[in-house]
Enzyme design. Structure first.
Site, PDB file in Angstrom:
ATOM      1  N   HIS A   1     -27.845  50.065 -28.974  1.00 36.85           N
ATOM      2  CA  HIS A   1     -28.679  50.690 -27.946  1.00 36.85           C
ATOM      3  C   HIS A   1     -27.859  50.826 -26.672  1.00 36.85           C
ATOM      4  O   HIS A   1     -27.146  49.916 -26.292  1.00 36.85           O
ATOM      5  CB  HIS A   1     -29.972  49.903 -27.698  1.00 36.85           C
ATOM      6  CG  HIS A   1     -29.760  48.454 -27.424  1.00 36.85           C
ATOM      7  ND1 HIS A   1     -29.430  47.527 -28.406  1.00 36.85           N
ATOM      8  CD2 HIS A   1     -29.834  47.748 -26.276  1.00 36.85           C
ATOM      9  CE1 HIS A   1     -29.306  46.327 -27.872  1.00 36.85           C
ATOM     10  NE2 HIS A   1     -29.546  46.429 -26.563  1.00 36.85           N
TER      11      HIS A   1
ATOM     12  N   ASN B   1     -36.739  49.792 -21.151  1.00 37.26           N
ATOM     13  CA  ASN B   1     -36.379  48.410 -21.427  1.00 37.26           C
ATOM     14  C   ASN B   1     -37.560  47.532 -21.042  1.00 37.26           C
ATOM     15  O   ASN B   1     -38.095  47.643 -19.941  1.00 37.26           O
ATOM     16  CB  ASN B   1     -35.140  48.019 -20.613  1.00 37.26           C
ATOM     17  CG  ASN B   1     -34.563  46.693 -21.032  1.00 37.26           C
ATOM     18  OD1 ASN B   1     -35.282  45.705 -21.206  1.00 37.26           O
ATOM     19  ND2 ASN B   1     -33.254  46.646 -21.184  1.00 37.26           N
TER      20      ASN B   1
ATOM     21  N   HIS C   1     -27.761  51.374 -22.639  1.00 33.79           N
ATOM     22  CA  HIS C   1     -28.563  51.172 -21.437  1.00 33.79           C
ATOM     23  C   HIS C   1     -28.241  52.214 -20.370  1.00 33.79           C
ATOM     24  O   HIS C   1     -27.081  52.571 -20.177  1.00 33.79           O
ATOM     25  CB  HIS C   1     -28.269  49.796 -20.831  1.00 33.79           C
ATOM     26  CG  HIS C   1     -28.729  48.657 -21.674  1.00 33.79           C
ATOM     27  ND1 HIS C   1     -29.942  48.042 -21.502  1.00 33.79           N
ATOM     28  CD2 HIS C   1     -28.123  48.010 -22.697  1.00 33.79           C
ATOM     29  CE1 HIS C   1     -30.070  47.067 -22.379  1.00 33.79           C
ATOM     30  NE2 HIS C   1     -28.985  47.029 -23.119  1.00 33.79           N
TER      31      HIS C   1
END
Length: 180
Positions: free
Chosen positions: A142, A72, A144
């Site tokens: 997406h 990230n 995490h």
């Protein structure tokens, strides 16, 4: 006996006080929405663009058949990565069986790698489905993975609205990619 830190006057910060400030100007790009796609199309989507970059430039930790793992750019903790399908798809229910399987396998493997490299005590794992649920880039799914350690939420984020990361993203990428 500890010495008091030297206060340096800076123009434009208001009335001088006893607080030291940690400036994080890179966060402004995130706040202003830099590189966020303007619509649901894949044109301009950073998650569609990243796989065309070399791994170091794109901060890609690993590539699979249908998904990739990438750090990230605005991490909550060191090692915060995302598992992203190559295909531009917004909703978890739209993933193919193969994509769903590989997201799960990459998630499991990422946990093992991060534990081996950094000794993480736990993880926050999740998907923010849609803008209303907090997805910064809602048009491209997406997941995490945020590593956690006992005591990692100290006074800095709580009081200072600042996250201190002890390692540069490139160094973190190299450690995780080498261990992958």
């Amino acid at each position: 006996m500890s010495e008091e830190p030297e206060l340096v006057e800076q123009q434009g910060v208001g009335v001088q006080d006893a607080f030291q400030r940690l400036w994080t100007p890179h966060r402004m790009a995130y706040i202003k929405g830099q590189d966020k796609p303007a619509d649901d199309e894949d044109t301009g989507c950073p998650f569609c663009r990243i796989p065309s970059l070399d791994d170091k430039t794109g901060l890609i930790v690993a590539r699979g058949e249908s998904v990739f793992a990438v750090l990230n750019l605005y991490p909550y903790n060191p090692g915060h990565l995302m598992v992203v399908p190559y295909r531009h798809v917004a909703d978890y229910t739209e993933l193919t069986v193969e994509e769903t399987r590989e997201v799960a396998e990459f998630t499991q493997h990422a946990m093992k790698v991060i534990r081996a490299v950094s000794g993480a005590h736990g993880f926050n794992i999740g998907l923010n489905q849609g803008v209303i649920a907090g997805a910064g880039i809602a048009a491209h799914l997406h997941q995490h993975l945020v590593p956690r350690w006992g005591g990692d939420a100290n006074f800095m984020p709580v009081i200072g609205q600042t996250k201190v990361l002890p390692q540069l993203l490139g160094e973190t990428r190299d450690l995780l990619a080498d261990a992958w």
